[in-house]
Design a protein around this motif. Structure first.
Motif, PDB file in Angstrom:
ATOM      1  N   ILE A 151      38.767  46.101  46.900  1.00 16.03           N
ATOM      2  CA  ILE A 151      37.858  45.204  47.615  1.00 16.03           C
ATOM      3  C   ILE A 151      36.924  46.005  48.516  1.00 16.03           C
ATOM      4  CG2 ILE A 151      37.725  43.330  49.299  1.00 16.03           C
ATOM      5  CD1 ILE A 151      40.419  42.340  48.167  1.00 16.03           C
ATOM      6  N   GLY A 152      37.473  47.044  49.147  1.00 17.52           N
ATOM      7  CA  GLY A 152      36.659  47.891  50.017  1.00 17.52           C
ATOM      8  C   GLY A 152      35.551  48.591  49.262  1.00 17.52           C
ATOM      9  N   ALA A 153      35.818  48.989  48.033  1.00 19.85           N
ATOM     10  CA  ALA A 153      34.784  49.659  47.232  1.00 19.85           C
ATOM     11  C   ALA A 153      33.629  48.718  46.928  1.00 19.85           C
ATOM     12  CB  ALA A 153      35.397  50.193  45.941  1.00 19.85           C
ATOM     13  N   VAL A 154      33.942  47.440  46.659  1.00 22.10           N
ATOM     14  CA  VAL A 154      32.886  46.455  46.425  1.00 22.10           C
ATOM     15  C   VAL A 154      32.103  46.213  47.716  1.00 22.10           C
ATOM     16  CG1 VAL A 154      32.366  44.093  45.707  1.00 22.10           C
ATOM     17  CG2 VAL A 154      34.192  45.359  44.576  1.00 22.10           C
TER      18      VAL A 154
ATOM     19  N   ALA B 262      31.635  48.247  50.171  1.00 25.95           N
ATOM     20  CA  ALA B 262      30.829  49.426  50.503  1.00 25.95           C
ATOM     21  C   ALA B 262      29.700  49.665  49.504  1.00 25.95           C
ATOM     22  CB  ALA B 262      31.729  50.659  50.561  1.00 25.95           C
ATOM     23  N   GLY B 263      29.677  48.870  48.429  1.00 29.96           N
ATOM     24  CA  GLY B 263      28.659  49.067  47.411  1.00 29.96           C
ATOM     25  C   GLY B 263      28.943  50.251  46.512  1.00 29.96           C
ATOM     26  N   ALA B 264      30.192  50.758  46.565  1.00 26.56           N
ATOM     27  CA  ALA B 264      30.564  51.924  45.764  1.00 26.56           C
ATOM     28  C   ALA B 264      31.020  51.543  44.362  1.00 26.56           C
ATOM     29  CB  ALA B 264      31.667  52.709  46.477  1.00 26.56           C
ATOM     30  N   SER B 265      31.297  50.262  44.142  1.00 19.55           N
ATOM     31  CA  SER B 265      31.773  49.815  42.836  1.00 19.55           C
ATOM     32  C   SER B 265      31.479  48.336  42.663  1.00 19.55           C
ATOM     33  CB  SER B 265      33.284  50.048  42.714  1.00 19.55           C
ATOM     34  OG  SER B 265      33.796  49.460  41.531  1.00 19.55           O
ATOM     35  N   GLU B 266      31.227  47.921  41.421  1.00 18.16           N
ATOM     36  CA  GLU B 266      31.088  46.501  41.107  1.00 18.16           C
ATOM     37  C   GLU B 266      32.267  46.021  40.274  1.00 18.16           C
ATOM     38  OE1 GLU B 266      27.595  44.610  39.833  1.00 18.16           O
ATOM     39  OE2 GLU B 266      26.870  44.654  41.895  1.00 18.16           O
ATOM     40  N   LEU B 267      33.323  46.846  40.216  1.00 19.22           N
ATOM     41  CA  LEU B 267      34.539  46.459  39.529  1.00 19.22           C
ATOM     42  C   LEU B 267      35.285  45.491  40.451  1.00 19.22           C
ATOM     43  CD1 LEU B 267      35.729  47.258  36.771  1.00 19.22           C
ATOM     44  CD2 LEU B 267      37.229  48.843  37.978  1.00 19.22           C
ATOM     45  N   ALA B 268      35.180  44.207  40.167  1.00 11.78           N
ATOM     46  CA  ALA B 268      35.635  43.159  41.075  1.00 11.78           C
ATOM     47  C   ALA B 268      36.661  42.268  40.386  1.00 11.78           C
ATOM     48  CB  ALA B 268      34.433  42.322  41.531  1.00 11.78           C
ATOM     49  N   PRO B 269      37.327  41.377  41.147  1.00 19.10           N
ATOM     50  CA  PRO B 269      38.271  40.446  40.533  1.00 19.10           C
ATOM     51  C   PRO B 269      37.658  39.689  39.362  1.00 19.10           C
ATOM     52  CG  PRO B 269      38.491  40.369  42.903  1.00 19.10           C
ATOM     53  CD  PRO B 269      37.314  41.248  42.617  1.00 19.10           C
TER      54      PRO B 269
ATOM     55  N   THR C   4      33.787  38.199  38.946  1.00 19.04           N
ATOM     56  CA  THR C   4      32.901  38.826  37.966  1.00 19.04           C
ATOM     57  C   THR C   4      32.411  37.808  36.955  1.00 19.04           C
ATOM     58  OG1 THR C   4      34.109  40.910  38.208  1.00 19.04           O
ATOM     59  CG2 THR C   4      32.712  40.677  36.270  1.00 19.04           C
ATOM     60  N   ALA C   5      33.301  36.906  36.539  1.00 20.02           N
ATOM     61  CA  ALA C   5      32.932  35.881  35.562  1.00 20.02           C
ATOM     62  C   ALA C   5      31.855  34.955  36.117  1.00 20.02           C
ATOM     63  CB  ALA C   5      34.157  35.084  35.142  1.00 20.02           C
ATOM     64  N   VAL C   6      31.939  34.611  37.390  1.00 14.15           N
ATOM     65  CA  VAL C   6      30.926  33.754  38.017  1.00 14.15           C
ATOM     66  C   VAL C   6      29.548  34.401  37.897  1.00 14.15           C
ATOM     67  CG1 VAL C   6      30.085  32.808  40.207  1.00 14.15           C
ATOM     68  CG2 VAL C   6      32.503  32.601  39.608  1.00 14.15           C
ATOM     69  N   VAL C   7      29.465  35.675  38.239  1.00 15.34           N
ATOM     70  CA  VAL C   7      28.180  36.370  38.201  1.00 15.34           C
ATOM     71  C   VAL C   7      27.683  36.530  36.766  1.00 15.34           C
ATOM     72  CG1 VAL C   7      27.016  38.550  38.719  1.00 15.34           C
ATOM     73  CG2 VAL C   7      28.588  37.560  40.376  1.00 15.34           C
TER      74      VAL C   7
ATOM     75  N   GLY D 113      36.622  33.906  46.538  1.00 16.65           N
ATOM     76  CA  GLY D 113      35.561  33.607  47.497  1.00 16.65           C
ATOM     77  C   GLY D 113      34.881  34.831  48.084  1.00 16.65           C
ATOM     78  N   LYS D 114      35.665  35.717  48.666  1.00 15.10           N
ATOM     79  CA  LYS D 114      35.077  36.895  49.309  1.00 15.10           C
ATOM     80  C   LYS D 114      34.374  37.817  48.316  1.00 15.10           C
ATOM     81  CE  LYS D 114      38.164  36.803  53.309  1.00 15.10           C
ATOM     82  NZ  LYS D 114      39.326  37.440  53.997  1.00 15.10           N
ATOM     83  N   PRO D 115      35.009  38.168  47.173  1.00 13.11           N
ATOM     84  CA  PRO D 115      34.288  39.034  46.234  1.00 13.11           C
ATOM     85  C   PRO D 115      33.067  38.374  45.604  1.00 13.11           C
ATOM     86  CG  PRO D 115      36.441  38.421  45.357  1.00 13.11           C
ATOM     87  CD  PRO D 115      36.430  38.010  46.784  1.00 13.11           C
ATOM     88  N   VAL D 116      33.101  37.050  45.382  1.00 15.62           N
ATOM     89  CA  VAL D 116      31.903  36.365  44.885  1.00 15.62           C
ATOM     90  C   VAL D 116      30.753  36.559  45.867  1.00 15.62           C
ATOM     91  CG1 VAL D 116      30.843  34.094  44.565  1.00 15.62           C
ATOM     92  CG2 VAL D 116      32.954  34.635  43.392  1.00 15.62           C
ATOM     93  N   ALA D 117      31.042  36.372  47.141  1.00 11.84           N
ATOM     94  CA  ALA D 117      30.009  36.539  48.161  1.00 11.84           C
ATOM     95  C   ALA D 117      29.442  37.959  48.158  1.00 11.84           C
ATOM     96  CB  ALA D 117      30.573  36.201  49.538  1.00 11.84           C
ATOM     97  N   LEU D 118      30.317  38.949  48.018  1.00 13.15           N
ATOM     98  CA  LEU D 118      29.870  40.347  48.010  1.00 13.15           C
ATOM     99  C   LEU D 118      28.996  40.638  46.786  1.00 13.15           C
ATOM    100  CD1 LEU D 118      33.173  42.135  49.125  1.00 13.15           C
ATOM    101  CD2 LEU D 118      31.094  41.804  50.487  1.00 13.15           C
TER     102      LEU D 118
END
Length: 278
Positions: A122-125, A127-134, A138-141, A166-171
């Motif tokens: 989650i921290g990597a997302v 910080a903008g260091a990764s887009e590898l998300a839950p 990811t499916a929403v986007v 919720g939080k990763p979608v927002a990021l």
């Protein structure tokens, strides 16, 4: 009004994954750790396993029950962490009430964390260091991108603040230059906030929460709030009311669900390739 289903983008991603898997000497293996008695976790595992079989990814399950202790659950994850036969682990939440979820997640190695729920992931997302998300986030986007829903400069409201949706979608929305408002159970006058959004994503797990007054005319609505009820699987959105005002709507079931499966498997391949590179 456009009904946004995950079937077509899932088909496209599935074909891409099948091609990538052909480059592996042996397909990476995935293991679920989940509560034996929780229906949502069981359904989630079934859905992912079905998709995995279609592309040739082996899937196993390790079950915990209400008699399982935190030590047992942590020990299980630690064993999987050092098992070279297992390339990916999904800890399906919620775990049994007898188990400390935070301790189990802390034992999960980021390099095998397929659903990206560890602090490091989650921290990597963030910080903008990764887009590898839950997977669900990811499916929403991916769903919005498939249907060419613009995000840059648009107002986005996210209802729900879980670490897996919720939080990763927002990021991910922020990374695409959207202006994001996070809403939750303590948001005052929820309809006033959400009705200003061009894109509304709801993942609160409260059937019928989003009614017509919560939606801006012409907005895009993505329902992620899957809840099992006596009447079957229900989303957060009162679909009959919302389709009268929304320009695009992703329902439950049939929306992000089919796409989430292959987003998770895509994460698995990314992690497996990274380990091979090491």
């Amino acid at each position: 009004m456009t009904v946004m289903t995950g079937r077509e983008p899932a088909r496209v991603l599935r074909a891409s994954i099948a091609t990538e898997l052909s480059e592996f000497a042996r397909p990476p293996a995935l293991t679920f750790v989940r509560c034996a008695t929780h229906p949502a976790g069981a359904a989630y595992a079934r859905q992912v396993s079905r998709g995995a079989r279609r592309v040739g990814v082996p899937v196993a399950e390790e079950l915990l029950d209400e008699a399982s202790s935190t030590a047992e659950a942590v020990g299980l994850v630690e064993r999987l962490a050092v098992d070279d036969e297992v390339q990916g682990i999904i800890v399906a939440l919620p775990l049994p009430s007898s188990v400390n979820t935070a301790a189990v997640v802390a034992a999960l190695p980021p390099k095998k964390d397929v659903d990206r729920i560890t602090r490091a992931a989650i921290g990597a997302v963030l910080a903008g260091a990764s887009e590898l998300a839950p997977g669900v986030a990811t499916a929403v986007v991916r769903l919005l991108e498939h249907y060419e829903i613009p995000l840059a400069g648009r107002r986005v409201a996210v209802v729900g603040r879980s670490r897996s949706v919720g939080k990763p979608v927002a990021l991910l929305m922020l990374a695409r230059d959207a202006t994001v408002t996070m809403c939750h159970s303590r948001t005052l006058d929820l309809a006033n906030v959400t009705s200003q959004a061009d894109v509304l994503v709801t993942c609160a797990g409260r059937p019928g929460l989003i009614a017509r007054e919560h939606v801006k005319p012409g907005a895009t609505v993505v329902d992620v709030g899957a809840t099992y009820t006596a009447d079957g699987l229900k989303g957060d959105v009162d679909a009959e009311a919302v389709v009268e005002v929304a320009s695009a709507f992703s329902p439950v079931p049939g929306g992000v669900g089919p796409l989430t499966v292959y987003c998770l498997l895509d994460n698995l391949l990314v992690l497996a390739r990274a380990v091979q590179g090491e």
